[in-house]
Structures are given as C-alpha cells and as structure tokens.
Design an enzyme around this catalytic site. Structure first.
Site, PDB file in Angstrom:
ATOM      1  N   ARG A 135       0.847  -1.187   0.000  1.00 45.62           N
ATOM      2  CA  ARG A 135       0.000   0.000   0.000  1.00 45.62           C
ATOM      3  C   ARG A 135       0.889   1.246   0.000  1.00 45.62           C
ATOM      4  O   ARG A 135       1.721   1.411   0.891  1.00 45.62           O
ATOM      5  CB  ARG A 135      -0.924   0.009   1.224  1.00 45.62           C
ATOM      6  N   HIS A 173      -2.876  11.039   0.666  1.00 46.52           N
ATOM      7  CA  HIS A 173      -2.466  10.719   2.029  1.00 46.52           C
ATOM      8  C   HIS A 173      -1.888  11.994   2.645  1.00 46.52           C
ATOM      9  O   HIS A 173      -0.669  12.147   2.783  1.00 46.52           O
ATOM     10  CB  HIS A 173      -1.434   9.585   2.013  1.00 46.52           C
ATOM     11  N   GLU A 204      -7.303   8.683   5.986  1.00 48.02           N
ATOM     12  CA  GLU A 204      -7.537   9.350   7.277  1.00 48.02           C
ATOM     13  C   GLU A 204      -8.028  10.788   7.127  1.00 48.02           C
ATOM     14  O   GLU A 204      -7.444  11.725   7.680  1.00 48.02           O
ATOM     15  CB  GLU A 204      -6.274   9.311   8.131  1.00 48.02           C
ATOM     16  N   ASN A 215      -7.610   2.052   9.522  1.00 47.77           N
ATOM     17  CA  ASN A 215      -6.306   2.315  10.135  1.00 47.77           C
ATOM     18  C   ASN A 215      -6.505   2.295  11.643  1.00 47.77           C
ATOM     19  O   ASN A 215      -7.216   3.152  12.183  1.00 47.77           O
ATOM     20  CB  ASN A 215      -5.764   3.678   9.704  1.00 47.77           C
ATOM     21  N   TYR A 220      -4.690   1.639  15.612  1.00 47.83           N
ATOM     22  CA  TYR A 220      -3.476   1.514  16.420  1.00 47.83           C
ATOM     23  C   TYR A 220      -3.749   1.292  17.898  1.00 47.83           C
ATOM     24  O   TYR A 220      -2.984   0.611  18.568  1.00 47.83           O
ATOM     25  CB  TYR A 220      -2.611   2.781  16.267  1.00 47.83           C
ATOM     26  N   GLU A 236      -3.845  -0.005   7.959  1.00 49.75           N
ATOM     27  CA  GLU A 236      -2.678   0.332   8.783  1.00 49.75           C
ATOM     28  C   GLU A 236      -2.849  -0.265  10.166  1.00 49.75           C
ATOM     29  O   GLU A 236      -3.930  -0.198  10.749  1.00 49.75           O
ATOM     30  CB  GLU A 236      -2.499   1.860   8.940  1.00 49.75           C
TER      31      GLU A 236
END
Length: 507
Positions: A101, A146, A192, A332, A334, A406
């Site tokens: 990606r 991005h 995002e 994405n 985390y 991500e």
C-alpha cells in the site's frame, strides 16, 4: 564492520532471538485469498521534493516553518524512496508480502492541479514502481491522497475549505485511473480524512494550520465551523472520484475503490449510561462522520443531535453523487482509549480531539493504563480494540468488505537519528508482541463473520512520522538516516516467518 557482514550478523542474531518465540497466530488462520502487505505514504518516504518537476506540497511548505516538527526535520529526503524504490521492493519480496500500500504524490503528478499539465516524469515514476511490484508478484494498493496536496490549491482557493477542491480531486483521480488503472485493482480515495480535517482545521497542528481558541492560536480559522465545512468537501471529493471510476473505468479495469479512515476504539471509562453514550459519540465523531454520508447519504444522527445546524446538509445533486458509495472500508487502527462524558457532567478539558463530541479521553483508569504504553503518547497496546472496531463497522454498515490498511507499533528513539541505539531498535520484541496480538484478534473477527480481506503493517520502513519527524519508528526495517541503509528488524523476520507458516503447515 562491512555492510554485508554486519547485516548477516544482525540477521543471525535476530533469528537466534526469535527461536523461543511461540507465536499465537499463523498464516493458515486466515483465508487463502487474504492479502498481507505493508504500507507507506508518498511524503513520508519519497523525498526528492524538488525533483522530477514536482511542485511544493502543503507538507513541504508546512515542515519548513521552524517549530512545527518535533525534531525540526522535514520530508525533503525522507527515505529517498524516489531513487531507491527498487531496493525497497526487494525488501518486500524478501518478506513474502503479496501487496504493497502506497500513496501517490498529487504534486508530483499534477504540480498545479487542474490549472496545469500532467507531469509525465511523475507518471513515469509511478509506472516504474507499479511495474516493478507486479514483476515480483506484489499487488499495488494505491491511495490517491495521504495528507499531501499541491500548495498551489491551498494558495488559489483554500483547498478543502472550497468546493473547487472537488473538481481538482476528480481531475487528479481521473488522471491516475487512466495512467495506472490497467494494473491497479485497489484504490483508496483519501487516507484518514478525519485526522487531516481535525488536525488541519480544528487543532491547527497539520497544514493548513487553521484553528481558533480554545483549540489553539492560529493565524486564522474557526475550529467550530471549518472542520465541518472541510469534511463536506472531502466526502464529496471522494464521491466525485468514485463516480468517475464507476462510469469510466471500473467495468474495464475490474478494480475496487474505497476510503481509509483512522479509528480509535473508545471504551467507556465507567459502566454508566453517561460514559457509554460518550463512547458512542466519540466513535460517531470519528468514523461515521465520514462513512455515514458515503453509505447512508447523511451525517450521523449522533452528530446532528449535538451540532444541529452547524453540520452542513447535502443537496439533491450531492446525494445523487453519494449514491455511488464505496467498495470497501480501509481501517487504520493503532490503539484504544477510555472515554468519559462531558454532556451531562462538567470538568472536561477544552480544546481537545473529542471536545465537539462532548467527551474526554484518557489512557488510564484508576492509575492503571488501558494497555502497555508505546513510544507514542496516548498509544497503548490493546488488541481487543481492533476486534471491537471491526465489529462496530461490520454492524453499522452491514458488513462491508474491509481491509486493515494500517496497524503498527511505534518505537521512540529519542533524539533525531538515534544512530547509537540501532541495536536496541533492531531487536523489537515489543513490536512482535503487538503484531502477534492484533493479528490474533483480526483472525478471530474474520472467523466470527467479518468480511476482512487484508492486513497491512504500518510501516514497511522507518520514515518521517509527521509532527514527530524521525523520532518515532514504526518500520519492519530500520533506516539509518545518515546512510539511508535499510536493516531488517526482528519484526521483519517474524512477519516473514508468519507468512511462510502456511507453507510449512501444508508440508
């Protein structure tokens, strides 16, 4: 020590370190068609910011203002991927990933947006990258935007604050579909957007650095209005690109097009109705803020309840465009945080990420962190969060195709460069534990019925991490920023072994 000999020593040491590691997850725990890859973005790795007829992007301009980036750095050189992409493709090939990606630099392809010509040198660079990936059997998974946009568009009309950006984004998408779509099967329109909008127009910490008190002291902006105006144009820019792809390219090119959103799982701080509602609002003001209009044609009811007329409305023509929806959701993810209520109680801090949702977040409950801390503030290791986040999207949007676009672990190497700490950073057992834990939860949610089709580690290599500059390292490969040499971390060898586990179990 000579470079190759040093690399052999690191590899042997890493393999020895990995011997006792009992992984909880195997490649065979996922469908055979499942995509496994690694991710990067153009500004974070390419460098060559003044080469190949590229114009300045908003991040090129932003990072050259003193005091904005933690270590005073910029992405002028970054990982020099522009000149070293063949080296990085060899790294991918050695890992055994089947997808990569990456994002396209808008300023490299259209230096002046729709007000200038297509830059053939930019097209040539991405053609070479895509062709080289395919020669190694690696699927290109392309993100159109991005964070970085041509500064030209900011200067001309205010970028995302103007409806003009919809025309520019559509033109950019059209150029990319025409140039690369014969070989690209996966497109994400925007990465995002919820981060870009909040950081750029509410907190003022990202370009174009617009905000107002109590969120910050910027040269201009309105933190209570501009994020919602910008979001409207982001959502409609996505819709513009999808309409172009559906009408002109998809039937011939047979690809899929979606969007990638940043997600934090918000857990109620206390088991009370107020905190449970606060967690629901915090989620709605982050993910459904962008996905609800695309899937259902309007902003989330949780947002309408709080904001009322401050939220824009969609015209009949805009709703028609939104009807093209998306083919997949990129997630994405985390970390997770605790959330407490600010609607029915007082005392919440002002000028924070979740203020408009009338919620406050914390990483601790009664002094105990929600999970082991990482090198980045407010990022904790909470594997349950990814399972809950995927389940939330699955239920809210009727189980759309999903990709984990991500997921990764940040090491903090303190001072910029951190060259003396290379050995410690190469033996990244905490990253291995993180990836093992999160992949285990992804496998579980897939078994439970979620239509998750792929997973991308952030990141392939250490790179420029936005406001943190080069002080955070997410890479599977260590980058020496003095020599730009790439060196495998233990996590790279773990990921490689994980991807090979299907073959071993079949034998």
């Amino acid at each position: 020590m000579a470079g190759k000999a040093w690399l052999r020593l690191v590899t042997v040491a890493s393999l020895l370190w990995l011997l006792p590691w009992a992984s909880a997850i195997h490649r065979s725990d996922f469908p055979e068609s499942f995509i496994f890859g690694a991710a990067t973005s153009s500004y974070q790795i390419e460098g060559a910011y003044l080469e190949g007829n590229k114009s300045l992007s908003n991040w090129d301009v932003f990072t050259h203002v003193p005091g904005r980036i933690k270590d005073g750095s910029a992405g002028d050189v970054a990982d020099d991927h522009y000149h070293r992409y063949d080296v990085d493709i060899e790294l991918m090939n050695s890992l055994g990933i089947n997808a990569y990606r990456f994002s396209i630099s808008w300023a490299r392809v259209l230096p002046k947006g729709r007000f200038g010509r297509v830059n053939q040198l930019g097209i040539e660079f991405y053609n070479n990258l895509i062709d080289s990936l395919l020669l190694k059997g690696i699927e290109p998974f392309v993100t159109l935007n991005h964070y970085d946009i041509p500064q030209e568009l900011e200067d001309r009309y205010g970028a995302w604050l103007s409806a003009e950006i919809q025309k520019d984004f559509g033109h950019f998408a059209d150029v990319c579909f025409a140039a690369f779509g014969d070989r690209v099967r996966y497109w994400a329109t925007i990465n995002e957007p919820n981060v870009a909008v909040k950081a750029g127009y509410m907190l003022g910490t990202y370009p174009p650095a617009r905000c107002s008190p109590p969120f910050g002291s910027c040269a201009g902006g309105d933190s209570d209005a501009e994020p919602f105006a910008a979001t409207h144009n982001v959502v409609l820019s996505h819709a513009t690109a999808v309409e172009i792809y559906r009408r002109k390219y998809q039937s011939k090119q047979k690809g899929l097009i979606g969007i990638a959103v940043y997600t934090t799982w918000y857990e109620p701080l206390t088991d009370t109705p107020e905190d449970r509602l606060a967690a629901e609002r915090a989620l709605a003001f982050e993910v459904p803020w962008f996905l609800d209009p695309i899937v259902y044609g309007d902003y989330p009811p949780e947002m309408r309840q709080v904001l009322g007329s401050r939220l824009p409305t969609f015209s009949p023509e805009e709703r028609r465009k939104l009807g093209y929806k998306l083919d997949f959701v990129g997630i994405n993810h985390y970390t997770a945080l605790y959330t407490r209520d600010c609607m029915f109680s007082s005392g919440c801090p002002q000028g924070k990420w979740t203020q408009h949702a009338l919620a406050a977040t914390t990483g601790e409950r009664n002094g105990v962190p929600i999970g082991p801390p990482t090198g980045r503030p407010s990022n904790y290791v909470v594997p349950d969060g990814i399972e809950k986040m995927v389940t939330y999207i699955m239920k809210r949007y009727n189980n759309p195709p999903m990709f984990i676009t991500e997921n990764g672990y940040p090491d903090n190497n303190g001072e910029a460069g951190g060259y003396s700490h290379a050995e410690n950073l190469l033996h990244d057992h905490a990253r291995i534990q993180y990836l093992d834990g999160y992949l285990t939860k992804v496998a579980k949610v897939v078994r439970d019925g979620a239509d998750v089709r792929g997973y991308f580690v952030w990141s392939l290599i250490d790179n420029f991490e936005w406001l943190y500059g080069y002080t955070l390292r997410y890479g599977l490969y260590y980058v020496d920023y003095q020599t730009l040499e790439r060196k495998p971390k233990s996590s790279a060898l773990w990921y490689k072994r994980f991807l090979q586990s299907l073959q071993h179990q079949a034998q």
